[in-house]
Motif scaffolding. Structure first.
Motif, mmCIF file in Angstrom:
data_model
loop_
_atom_site.group_PDB
_atom_site.id
_atom_site.type_symbol
_atom_site.label_atom_id
_atom_site.label_comp_id
_atom_site.label_asym_id
_atom_site.label_seq_id
_atom_site.Cartn_x
_atom_site.Cartn_y
_atom_site.Cartn_z
ATOM 1 N N ARG A 79 -17.464 36.492 -11.442
ATOM 2 C CA ARG A 79 -18.225 35.259 -11.666
ATOM 3 C C ARG A 79 -19.317 35.459 -12.714
ATOM 4 N NH1 ARG A 79 -19.012 31.116 -8.333
ATOM 5 N NH2 ARG A 79 -21.261 31.495 -8.262
ATOM 6 N N VAL A 80 -20.062 36.560 -12.592
ATOM 7 C CA VAL A 80 -21.132 36.834 -13.553
ATOM 8 C C VAL A 80 -20.537 37.112 -14.921
ATOM 9 C CG1 VAL A 80 -23.046 38.375 -14.128
ATOM 10 C CG2 VAL A 80 -22.664 37.689 -11.751
ATOM 11 N N ARG A 81 -19.459 37.883 -14.964
ATOM 12 C CA ARG A 81 -18.808 38.192 -16.232
ATOM 13 C C ARG A 81 -18.327 36.904 -16.921
ATOM 14 N NH1 ARG A 81 -16.441 42.956 -17.821
ATOM 15 N NH2 ARG A 81 -16.603 43.780 -15.715
ATOM 16 N N GLU A 82 -17.741 36.034 -16.142
ATOM 17 C CA GLU A 82 -17.214 34.794 -16.704
ATOM 18 C C GLU A 82 -18.337 33.902 -17.227
ATOM 19 O OE1 GLU A 82 -14.110 31.349 -15.164
ATOM 20 O OE2 GLU A 82 -14.062 33.370 -14.301
ATOM 21 N N ARG A 83 -19.427 33.826 -16.447
ATOM 22 C CA ARG A 83 -20.573 33.031 -16.902
ATOM 23 C C ARG A 83 -21.158 33.586 -18.191
ATOM 24 N NH1 ARG A 83 -25.867 33.053 -15.085
ATOM 25 N NH2 ARG A 83 -25.660 35.318 -15.247
ATOM 26 N N ASN A 84 -21.330 34.900 -18.268
ATOM 27 C CA ASN A 84 -21.904 35.509 -19.461
ATOM 28 C C ASN A 84 -21.016 35.300 -20.685
ATOM 29 O OD1 ASN A 84 -24.096 36.355 -18.011
ATOM 30 N ND2 ASN A 84 -23.366 38.449 -17.716
ATOM 31 N N GLU A 320 -25.438 34.017 -8.303
ATOM 32 C CA GLU A 320 -25.857 35.413 -8.481
ATOM 33 C C GLU A 320 -27.170 35.558 -9.243
ATOM 34 O OE1 GLU A 320 -21.631 35.343 -7.436
ATOM 35 O OE2 GLU A 320 -22.864 34.167 -8.791
ATOM 36 N N ASP A 321 -27.710 34.465 -9.778
ATOM 37 C CA ASP A 321 -28.952 34.525 -10.553
ATOM 38 C C ASP A 321 -30.200 34.473 -9.682
ATOM 39 O OD1 ASP A 321 -27.570 34.616 -12.952
ATOM 40 O OD2 ASP A 321 -27.557 32.442 -13.203
ATOM 41 N N PHE A 322 -30.043 34.316 -8.366
ATOM 42 C CA PHE A 322 -31.207 34.111 -7.512
ATOM 43 C C PHE A 322 -31.364 35.235 -6.498
ATOM 44 C CE2 PHE A 322 -30.103 29.992 -9.191
ATOM 45 C CZ PHE A 322 -31.344 29.429 -9.490
ATOM 46 N N VAL A 323 -32.597 35.697 -6.345
ATOM 47 C CA VAL A 323 -32.940 36.712 -5.351
ATOM 48 C C VAL A 323 -34.147 36.209 -4.562
ATOM 49 C CG1 VAL A 323 -32.055 38.667 -6.673
ATOM 50 C CG2 VAL A 323 -34.406 37.918 -7.025
ATOM 51 N N LYS A 324 -34.240 36.641 -3.320
ATOM 52 C CA LYS A 324 -35.310 36.144 -2.450
ATOM 53 C C LYS A 324 -36.634 36.819 -2.777
ATOM 54 C CE LYS A 324 -34.272 34.590 1.528
ATOM 55 N NZ LYS A 324 -33.887 34.362 2.948
ATOM 56 N N GLY A 325 -37.696 36.011 -2.877
ATOM 57 C CA GLY A 325 -39.017 36.535 -3.176
ATOM 58 C C GLY A 325 -39.816 36.825 -1.919
ATOM 59 N N SER A 326 -41.031 37.324 -2.093
ATOM 60 C CA SER A 326 -41.856 37.736 -0.962
ATOM 61 C C SER A 326 -42.334 36.562 -0.122
ATOM 62 C CB SER A 326 -43.080 38.517 -1.478
ATOM 63 O OG SER A 326 -43.828 37.712 -2.380
#
Length: 406
Positions: A79-84, A320-326
């Motif tokens: 998915r990330v490869r295809e988006r890039n 895949e572009d999002f990660v959880k913050g504090s």
């Protein structure tokens, strides 16, 4: 992964420039590719930004750092490869044709209409990570509300960005959702506007709205949350029994009550079924995308993919572009365009970008000096439940709001 969203015949009719037509040809390539994968293609070379370990702190920073290193090592999933790969094609096309495009100020293509305290500000922040999205300044124009009778369309236009023909302009004012004539006024001014509406658990929304009004002191609320909501529920329960079968009559009463007692909107904004009726009549369901505000918190990347599909723009912002913050909310950790003189490159962020505002998540994360009582929450849930069911039937989908209750 679903194929990148298609460009419909209706959109093709709106294309007015060779620049946009050429850009669309890139999108069409991916449509025709269908489920084509890029497992054998080299990962798009994101320019690396050096990380400063001294600035990394806490387990959150470490987990994010591991995720970023995994990406830099080329261990992209498909998915990330295809988006890039799509992003690379997009940048190449823009670089070739940007000299032939003319930027101009124009009315927005996309209007965010609310609901208040459901996350429309967060949605705007995420949308602007997409290179084709621009925003009015300020973000909340209120033109189709309090501005309409006092300002000209030229005043409104002045706050719009300079945009190329292929770019989309976004304006959002959460109060539009509950205003009498906002839907018809927008339709008259911008006939082809796409509407984004964020709806969240009305119980959570009610408490958040109460806290907001207490802080900004826009209206004076002497009563506690429990007493205020109980009083309003007693009053509106009678009205809903008498007029609930007639959405127009119910909405008319809601508007009249607001003019007499402004704090009533704290409860009545959450009667989404009735407010949504006027938007549905004016724009039709095909021109409105309803975002689940609770899903916006729990899975923003999935929400963004759905929104991009609705707007018929390529999926350049993915889960895949999002990660959880504090603070418990997600941060953006995807690629970003950087322009240096005539050179445009795609870079990986040095660290995730998180939405920063003192009011964001104030009640969600318990950052308020008290929580509503369990009895008050249960009473509100019983009050809203039948109205939610009407909304779900109208939309043809359900939101599991009780799962995200306080």
């Amino acid at each position: 992964m679903a194929p990148v969203v298609g460009v419909t015949a209706n959109l093709h009719k709106k294309l007015r420039s060779g620049f946009l037509l050429c850009l669309v040809s890139v999108m069409v390539f991916y449509i025709e590719a269908g489920t084509r994968r890029y497992s054998n293609a080299p990962a798009f070379n994101l320019e690396r930004v050096k990380r400063n370990p001294g600035q990394e702190k806490s387990e959150e920073r470490e987990s994010i750092g591991r995720l970023r290193r995994k990406h830099f090592d080329g261990e992209y999933d498909s998915r990330v490869r295809e988006r890039n790969q799509l992003y690379a094609e997009y940048l190449q096309m823009v670089a070739r044709l940007e000299n032939n495009s003319t930027k101009s100020k124009r009315l927005p293509n996309v209007i965010g209409v609310g609901a208040e305290k459901c996350g429309s500000g967060a949605l705007r922040w995420m949308l602007l990570k997409h290179p084709m999205m621009l925003s009015s300044k300020p973000a909340e124009m209120h033109y189709f509300g309090r501005w309409k009778s006092k300002r000209t369309i030229e005043d409104y236009l002045m706050h719009m960005p300079m945009a190329a023909p292929y770019e989309l302009i976004f304006e959002k004012t959460p109060s539009y959702f509950t205003l009498d004539a906002a839907a018809s006024s927008i339709r008259e001014t911008i006939p082809n506007a796409k509407i984004l509406l964020v709806l969240c658990d009305p119980v959570n929304r009610t408490f958040s709205d109460y806290v907001q009004e207490k802080i900004i002191k826009k209206i004076v609320i002497e009563e506690s949350f429990e007493n205020l909501t109980r009083h309003l529920m007693d009053m509106f329960s009678v009205v809903l029994k008498k007029r609930g079968h007639d959405p127009d009559a119910t909405l008319d009463y809601i508007q009249k009550m607001f003019r007499r007692y402004r704090p009533s909107h704290i409860l009545t904004t959450g009667l989404y079924f009735y407010h949504f009726q006027k938007w549905l009549k004016v724009f039709g369901l095909s021109n409105i995308h309803v975002v689940d505000g609770e899903e916006l918190i729990s899975n923003p990347g999935l929400v963004m993919e759905k929104v991009q599909d609705f707007l018929q723009i390529p999926r350049l912002v993915i889960q895949e572009d999002f990660v959880k913050g504090s603070n418990g909310f997600y941060c953006y950790d995807g690629p970003k365009i950087r322009k240096n003189n005539s050179e445009t490159t795609l870079v990986q962020l040095k660290k995730p970008e998180c939405l920063k505002h003192s009011s964001k998540g104030r009640t969600r994360m318990g950052n308020w000096h008290y929580k509503p009582s369990e009895d008050a929450v249960n009473e509100l849930r019983r009050f809203y439940e039948p109205q939610n069911e009407k909304l779900f039937a109208l939309l043809g989908r359900e939101f599991n709001w009780t799962k995200h209750a306080h």
